[in-house]
Scaffold this motif. Structure first.
Motif, PDB file in Angstrom:
ATOM      1  N   LEU A 131       0.837  -1.194   0.000  1.00 53.83           N
ATOM      2  CA  LEU A 131       0.000   0.000   0.000  1.00 53.83           C
ATOM      3  C   LEU A 131       0.873   1.245   0.000  1.00 53.83           C
ATOM      4  CD1 LEU A 131      -2.691  -1.011   2.649  1.00 53.83           C
ATOM      5  CD2 LEU A 131      -2.901  -1.075   0.160  1.00 53.83           C
ATOM      6  N   CYS A 132       0.378   2.288  -0.604  1.00 50.51           N
ATOM      7  CA  CYS A 132       1.090   3.556  -0.682  1.00 50.51           C
ATOM      8  C   CYS A 132       0.465   4.561   0.276  1.00 50.51           C
ATOM      9  CB  CYS A 132       1.034   4.111  -2.106  1.00 50.51           C
ATOM     10  SG  CYS A 132       1.908   3.086  -3.312  1.00 50.51           S
ATOM     11  N   ASN A 133       1.242   5.575   0.609  1.00 52.40           N
ATOM     12  CA  ASN A 133       0.747   6.642   1.462  1.00 52.40           C
ATOM     13  C   ASN A 133      -0.332   7.435   0.742  1.00 52.40           C
ATOM     14  OD1 ASN A 133       2.560   5.838   3.341  1.00 52.40           O
ATOM     15  ND2 ASN A 133       3.915   7.602   3.159  1.00 52.40           N
ATOM     16  N   MET A 134      -1.043   8.250   1.525  1.00 57.03           N
ATOM     17  CA  MET A 134      -2.046   9.122   0.938  1.00 57.03           C
ATOM     18  C   MET A 134      -1.410   9.985  -0.147  1.00 57.03           C
ATOM     19  SD  MET A 134      -5.137   8.869   2.107  1.00 57.03           S
ATOM     20  CE  MET A 134      -6.081   8.263   3.492  1.00 57.03           C
ATOM     21  N   GLY A 135      -2.078  10.074  -1.266  1.00 60.10           N
ATOM     22  CA  GLY A 135      -1.583  10.899  -2.360  1.00 60.10           C
ATOM     23  C   GLY A 135      -0.633  10.174  -3.290  1.00 60.10           C
ATOM     24  N   TYR A 136      -0.421   8.873  -3.027  1.00 60.63           N
ATOM     25  CA  TYR A 136       0.483   8.084  -3.877  1.00 60.63           C
ATOM     26  C   TYR A 136      -0.221   6.795  -4.293  1.00 60.63           C
ATOM     27  CZ  TYR A 136       4.134  11.255  -2.316  1.00 60.63           C
ATOM     28  OH  TYR A 136       4.887  12.369  -2.064  1.00 60.63           O
ATOM     29  N   ARG A 137       0.292   6.198  -5.375  1.00 58.72           N
ATOM     30  CA  ARG A 137      -0.280   4.963  -5.861  1.00 58.72           C
ATOM     31  C   ARG A 137       0.839   4.053  -6.343  1.00 58.72           C
ATOM     32  NH1 ARG A 137      -2.938   7.718 -11.227  1.00 58.72           N
ATOM     33  NH2 ARG A 137      -0.987   8.077 -12.389  1.00 58.72           N
ATOM     34  N   ARG A 138       0.511   2.752  -6.428  1.00 60.25           N
ATOM     35  CA  ARG A 138       1.487   1.796  -6.915  1.00 60.25           C
ATOM     36  C   ARG A 138       1.801   2.076  -8.373  1.00 60.25           C
ATOM     37  NH1 ARG A 138      -1.986  -1.808  -4.063  1.00 60.25           N
ATOM     38  NH2 ARG A 138      -2.969  -2.380  -6.044  1.00 60.25           N
ATOM     39  N   MET A 139       3.085   1.917  -8.723  1.00 60.17           N
ATOM     40  CA  MET A 139       3.487   2.143 -10.103  1.00 60.17           C
ATOM     41  C   MET A 139       3.104   0.963 -10.979  1.00 60.17           C
ATOM     42  SD  MET A 139       7.149   4.067  -9.639  1.00 60.17           S
ATOM     43  CE  MET A 139       7.236   4.414 -11.405  1.00 60.17           C
ATOM     44  N   ARG A 140       2.954  -0.214 -10.353  1.00 64.00           N
ATOM     45  CA  ARG A 140       2.540  -1.393 -11.098  1.00 64.00           C
ATOM     46  C   ARG A 140       1.984  -2.407 -10.117  1.00 64.00           C
ATOM     47  NH1 ARG A 140       6.430  -5.383 -10.534  1.00 64.00           N
ATOM     48  NH2 ARG A 140       8.453  -4.697  -9.731  1.00 64.00           N
ATOM     49  N   SER A 141       1.406  -3.478 -10.638  1.00 64.53           N
ATOM     50  CA  SER A 141       0.878  -4.529  -9.781  1.00 64.53           C
ATOM     51  C   SER A 141       2.014  -5.203  -9.026  1.00 64.53           C
ATOM     52  CB  SER A 141       0.126  -5.563 -10.613  1.00 64.53           C
ATOM     53  OG  SER A 141      -0.322  -6.621  -9.798  1.00 64.53           O
ATOM     54  N   CYS A 142       1.808  -5.431  -7.726  1.00 61.93           N
ATOM     55  CA  CYS A 142       2.889  -5.954  -6.873  1.00 61.93           C
ATOM     56  C   CYS A 142       2.685  -7.405  -6.458  1.00 61.93           C
ATOM     57  CB  CYS A 142       3.023  -5.100  -5.620  1.00 61.93           C
ATOM     58  SG  CYS A 142       3.489  -3.392  -5.969  1.00 61.93           S
ATOM     59  N   GLY A 143       1.578  -8.004  -6.786  1.00 63.04           N
ATOM     60  CA  GLY A 143       1.350  -9.377  -6.376  1.00 63.04           C
ATOM     61  C   GLY A 143       1.043  -9.484  -4.894  1.00 63.04           C
ATOM     62  N   GLN A 144       0.991 -10.699  -4.397  1.00 65.24           N
ATOM     63  CA  GLN A 144       0.676 -10.939  -2.983  1.00 65.24           C
ATOM     64  C   GLN A 144       1.653 -11.965  -2.408  1.00 65.24           C
ATOM     65  OE1 GLN A 144      -3.083 -12.915  -1.661  1.00 65.24           O
ATOM     66  NE2 GLN A 144      -3.496 -10.929  -0.707  1.00 65.24           N
ATOM     67  N   PRO A 145       2.702 -11.498  -1.717  1.00 64.15           N
ATOM     68  CA  PRO A 145       3.674 -12.432  -1.125  1.00 64.15           C
ATOM     69  C   PRO A 145       3.009 -13.303  -0.065  1.00 64.15           C
ATOM     70  CG  PRO A 145       4.503 -10.176  -1.119  1.00 64.15           C
ATOM     71  CD  PRO A 145       3.052 -10.095  -1.462  1.00 64.15           C
ATOM     72  N   ILE A 146       3.567 -14.488   0.147  1.00 61.35           N
ATOM     73  CA  ILE A 146       3.075 -15.399   1.177  1.00 61.35           C
ATOM     74  C   ILE A 146       4.259 -15.940   1.952  1.00 61.35           C
ATOM     75  CG2 ILE A 146       3.093 -17.381  -0.423  1.00 61.35           C
ATOM     76  CD1 ILE A 146       0.622 -18.411   1.137  1.00 61.35           C
TER      77      ILE A 146
END
Length: 1120
Positions: free
Chosen positions: A943-958
């Motif tokens: 997750l990114c801070n307020m006012g920011y977004r992911r540059m690309r899909s990051c997947g879901q680590p396990i």
């Protein structure tokens, strides 16, 4: 052993005339008269409260004609037998002689809860026993022998008048003997003269426990001197005696010239102002009294309260623990007598505050808040009015903290049950004291009652200033070491079990309840329970681990949980206990994270996280359970069923004292005592139960013993001295801590005690009821594996070889209970010289280990289980230990405790299983990996801070096998800004958030948003892209025309020379200039040129209008 009391000088004192100090008696006072008889008694008298006497509770008593009150049986013997006596002759003898009321006189008695009588009894006990200056009688019993004659008298003109008063509050009990005219000592059947009533075997005064061992007698007893009993005293009042009689040792009231110093209360607050009653030595009216509290060099005056005591007020301290108290008494001849005692200063974290703050979650300066206090507190005596003082902690340089006092309110009515004060403070940490308005000697410390220490919520500007100052200082300090920090327990269940390396956080826990409910977890809002290092770590650090409602370790980057702490709350070098930790570890979190300001999400998704809060986390590091190895539990319960540290279960029903746990180098020794059990009728049965255990690290720690007590359930005994946990729940001694945990039920007949040898790595949990101690040792695997011996095995990981004897012989793990019993009964029994136990009055090693105990043969488990009844199976279910205990003892109490402790052990064993875990996933610039936990199969989302977004899909680590699988490199980019909404442009007020955000709920709502919202946003952005480009080009042209370029470049250049730009103050990721304006190059994204609304003192303002101090560069701000 005989205890006697006699002060020869009392014989020279003149007895008071008449019966002035007698309690009122007679038929008109409601008394009942005993039957007129010789050697008779009253009927058995049921009493309305349990009366403690010689460590036993009694619900009835008997008034015997011959001057005795007895509890178990009547006393018809006319010639007093010398104490001690056996045969359950438990008695109080005010004047045991041959009384014959047929010849004259009456015996009166009554039970009373009359307020006048209770108040009088309370005053007298407080006076004669300074240690009990808060005593409040709940019940009295008055027996009076009024002008009674003796057996065989001829003229019967010789008469005696005496009185016995029993007093109790339910826990402590006392008796007062009053003597009027005393004219005879002996009846003729005891060899006395028929005319004078003297000679022969005279009367006896004292106490007898009825076991043939324990007793107390006044020295003149059974001698001709007993006729002068009305001229004697142990409280310097001729004809009057006062004794404490609830415990096995009878205590004298009054004072003596060389008396031992008694201090009450025994424990007190570090902030001082406590009302201490000091007793022991006799004090004359003109004596000058001074007290010195080491290590403070100053002496303080004390005030004489009576011949028996003085009142001293404690000053403010900067340390905790036991200190020496020296009392000097200078008489009229300038002779100085010194007396010493011990006083314990309690850490503010565990001392219960005596002034309550209502709704304490956040106290803002400049607002009104309610407080309440006890108007009857001794600290407030002397005036009907009180003053309210605020003590604010001021910083005069780093780690140079001083309290400064200001007056909030004066001359307030003391009887107010609730008062609204006006909180005015520009400090950050404060405490409020209520003090009496009475004028005292300026040299005497002010007495008063305290609130807890609390954070003052200042303006947003001041919060930011505090945060920036703290950050600047942290940059120049050594980092808090992390390499030797024990990992946190991974789950709440493990945290509750692991009391070896960690202890409950006094400020936030679900176990001790050392704080009132509304103060618990005050500064860790998302936590249900926290633990801290038992002892300060490297360079005095601490590690706080917190757990939420799910039982998982909290991630402090997104919830208010635990972190490393530079200062341990216990104190240390350059570390004032609790205070330094609050100021330099807790306050920075509050001001950099909770109070820093409010972020408007501007319709964007992301974490509500300030970069200043991220800085705090980087300095303190979040808590992790990676590589955590839990300790191992063992147990002894019921008719002793044992489970070794390695997990072997067996029963050993011996009677005596045995080696429980011994380290192979003999540096640590724990011993346990088993006694023959009793059934519900009090008869002995062929079973044994644990009644005491003791432990010590040789030459390194104090000796701690826990022993069953029929009145108080169990006593904690340190170096042979019983401790009083009335006012405190947690006490630290040399090398060991004792925590008296509160039970969740209202059952006051059980106690839950932790004895913690933290440096060694051993903790004992003791669950006690009035019939049995159940003990669960918890042992650190890293420090003691393979290094133990005793009844609980060798802790080498192999349960099959746990039945070793001291000579090296190994019993097979399938050996029968009888073989184990006959082998262990001798082999593991301690010798007299090895014993660490202290023994009750009148008992010794032989009483627990003589031939009778050694030859005891128990009932073995296998012979009884097949005969279990439906009632026993219903009570115990499938718990065979519980069934056996119920069958053999008949006690539901013992059986129920066995079953409950079995459940406790199962939970501890579950917690002792190593949980595979992964390391904490790192943060990135403006982003963070958030996991539901770090244990096996946990998943994480970026997750990114307020006012920011992911540059690309990051997947879901396990998390798998201690490694995060499918972990990708992720980063955040700033979201283009949209113009402010019409509501913001109109200046609509947004209130200051005064409670921490529930980030867990925020994350859940964020994760549930449909992905289609992103597509809508992209479509809208594309639609206005052309307009944005036009606006940007126009802005550049305007900037050049007004010449802002040169002015801006000068400002930035001067800032860059003073420090690294990445450490400049930031607002949500943006570097701020000294003017407080958001910097803008007038090129690229025009976001920083738009007004951003924050809250200051409940009003909104644009960044360009804010007071500039909060935006100053930290390196340019003087540190206060």
């Amino acid at each position: 052993m005989q205890w006697g009391f006699f002060i020869g000088s009392c014989l020279l004192l003149q007895a008071s005339s008449g019966n002035d100090f007698f309690y009122p008696y007679g038929r008109d006072k409601g008394d009942v008269s005993a039957p007129i008889n010789d050697d008779g008694s009253s009927p058995e008298i049921p009493i309305s409260t349990l009366f403690p006497f010689f460590d036993h509770q009694h619900d009835h008593l008997i008034v015997n004609t011959n001057g005795v009150i007895s509890f178990l049986k009547t006393v018809s013997t006319y010639t007093p037998n010398p104490f001690p006596l056996d045969g359950d002759r438990r008695l109080v003898a005010a004047f045991w002689g041959d009384v014959d009321t047929r010849k004259g006189g009456m015996v009166w008695y009554r039970e009373s809860t009359d307020t006048v009588m209770l108040d009088r009894a309370s005053r007298e006990i407080r006076t004669y026993f300074p240690k009990f200056f808060r005593f409040q009688a709940a019940w009295v019993f008055i027996a009076t022998w009024d002008r009674v004659a003796f057996f065989g008298c001829t003229t019967c003109e010789k008469r005696n008048t005496f009185q016995e008063v029993l007093i109790t509050n339910g826990q402590h009990s006392f008796t007062i003997f009053n003597y009027g005219d005393m004219e005879w000592t002996t009846g003729t059947a005891s060899g006395g003269d028929a005319e004078s009533g003297l000679g022969g075997t005279p009367a006896q005064v004292g106490f007898n426990a009825g076991d043939g061992k324990v007793f107390y007698v006044v020295n003149a007893s059974r001698t001709s001197e007993i006729i002068n009993i009305n001229h004697m005293s142990n409280i310097n009042i001729p004809g009057q005696f006062a004794f404490r009689i609830d415990s096995a040792e009878i205590g004298n009231g009054g004072c003596s010239s060389n008396g031992t110093l008694t201090i009450a209360p025994r424990y007190g607050p570090m902030l001082g102002g406590q009302y201490l009653v000091v007793g022991g030595p006799c004090i004359n009216p003109n004596d000058e009294i001074q007290v010195k509290f080491s290590p403070i060099m100053t002496t303080f005056p004390c005030q004489r309260m009576s011949s028996y005591s003085a009142v001293c007020i404690t000053p403010m301290f900067n340390t905790t623990g036991d200190i020496n108290v020296k009392l000097s008494i200078e008489n009229a001849n300038a002779e100085v007598h010194l007396h010493t005692g011990i006083y314990t200063i309690v850490n503010p974290a565990i001392f219960k505050s005596t002034v309550k703050r209502h709704l304490p979650h956040e106290w803002f300066s400049g607002r009104h808040y309610n407080i309440s206090w006890d108007p009857l507190a001794f600290e407030l005596e002397g005036s009907d009015r009180i003053h309210i003082h605020l003590f604010a902690l001021r910083e005069h340089g780093y780690n140079d903290l001083k309290w400064e006092k200001t007056v909030l309110h004066e001359n307030i009515e003391k009887q107010f049950s609730l008062f609204a004060l006006n909180l005015t403070s520009d400090g950050y940490l404060a405490a409020i004291r209520i003090t009496s308005a009475v004028q005292t000697d300026i040299a005497i410390p002010e007495r008063g009652l305290w609130t807890d220490m609390f954070a003052v919520v200042p303006s947003q500007q001041q919060s930011r200033q505090f945060c920036y100052n703290w950050t600047r200082i942290e940059l120049h300090l050594p980092s808090v070491p992390t390499d030797d920090t024990p990992p946190c327990p991974c789950t709440l269940q493990q945290a509750l079990m692991d009391t070896v390396r960690y202890q409950p956080d006094p400020d936030c826990n679900s176990v001790t309840r050392s704080r009132e409910a509304d103060l618990n977890c005050l500064y860790r809002a998302n936590a249900r329970h926290c633990v801290r290092l038992s002892e300060p770590g490297l360079r005095g650090k601490d590690n706080v681990c917190c757990y939420g409602t799910s039982g998982s370790l909290l991630d402090s980057r997104v919830e208010e949980g635990g972190t490393l702490q530079r200062y341990h709350y216990l104190g240390g070098r350059d570390n004032v206990p609790y205070v330094t930790n609050l100021y330099y570890d807790v306050l920075p979190f509050l001001h950099c994270c909770r109070y820093f300001g409010q972020v408007s999400d501007r319709g964007q998704r992301g974490l509500s996280q300030y970069s200043e809060c991220q800085d705090y986390i980087s300095f303190r590091n979040i808590s992790s359970c990676y590589n955590y190895v839990p300790p191992r539990p063992a147990v002894v319960k019921g008719d002793p069923h044992l489970k070794t540290v390695d997990g072997l279960e067996y029963s050993f029903n011996g009677v005596g004292e045995f080696h429980f746990i011994v380290s192979k180098n003999a540096s640590f020794e724990s011993q346990i005592r088993f006694e023959q059990a009793k059934n519900t009728q009090g008869g002995l049965v062929n079973a044994s139960v644990c009644t005491a255990f003791v432990a010590q690290v040789t030459n390194s720690t104090d000796r701690v013993e826990v022993r069953l007590n029929p009145i108080r359930t169990a006593d904690v005994i340190i170096n042979s001295h019983a401790q009083d946990f009335t006012d405190v729940s947690w006490l630290r001694y040399r090398g060991v801590s004792v925590l008296n945990m509160l039970k969740t039920s209202d059952n006051s007949t059980t106690r839950d005690i932790l004895v913690m040898f933290s440096e060694l790595g051993v903790t004992f949990r003791v669950l006690a009821n009035k019939e049995v101690l159940n003990v669960m040792p918890v042992i650190d695997k890293n420090r003691l594996e393979g290094k133990l011996s005793g009844l609980l095995g060798n802790f080498d990981g192999e349960p099959r070889n746990d039945l070793y004897l001291p000579n090296g012989t190994l019993l097979d793990s399938n050996t029968s209970e009888e073989t184990i019993y006959r082998s262990f009964n001798t082999a593991w029994r301690i010798t007299r010289s090895e014993s660490l136990f202290s023994y009750p009055v009148g008992k010794s090693y032989s009483d627990y280990n003589d031939a009778q105990q050694r030859s005891f043969v128990p009932t073995f488990k296998t012979s009884l289980l097949s005969s279990a009844s439906p009632e026993e199976r219903e009570l115990c279910g499938n718990d065979t230990d519980c069934m056996f205990d119920f069958i053999v003892t008949g006690s539901r109490v013992i059986a129920t405790a066995t079953r409950a402790f079995s459940v406790e052990l199962e939970e501890a064993e579950d917690a002792a299983v190593i949980v595979p875990s992964c390391p904490i996933l790192p943060s990135t610039t403006h982003g963070i990996w958030v996991a539901n936990n770090t244990m096996e199969n946990a998943t994480a989302v970026f997750l990114c801070n307020m006012g920011y977004r992911r540059m690309r899909s990051c997947g879901q680590p396990i998390c798998k096998n201690g490694i995060w699988q499918n972990l990708q490199r992720c980063s955040c980019e700033e979201i283009p800004t949209v113009p402010p909404s019409s509501t913001i442009q109109t200046g609509q007020t947004t209130p200051l958030s005064t409670t921490p955000k529930d980030n867990a709920q925020l994350l859940r709502s964020i994760l549930s948003l449909p992905d289609k919202l992103q597509m809508i946003w992209i479509t809208m952005t594309t639609g206005v892209l052309f307009i944005i480009v036009v606006v940007l080009v126009t802005s550049v042209v305007i900037c050049f025309k007004i010449g802002s370029r040169g002015r801006y470049s000068n400002t930035v250049s001067s800032l860059m020379t003073s420090g690294d730009p990445q450490h400049l103050p930031r607002s949500n990721g943006r570097i701020m200039t000294k003017t407080g304006h958001s910097s803008s190059t007038c090129t690229g994204n025009n976001k920083d040129g738009l007004p951003r609304y924050d809250v200051y003192d409940n009003r909104t303002f644009a960044v360009s209008e804010a007071v500039p101090l909060y935006a100053e560069h930290p390196h340019g701000v003087p540190f206060k």
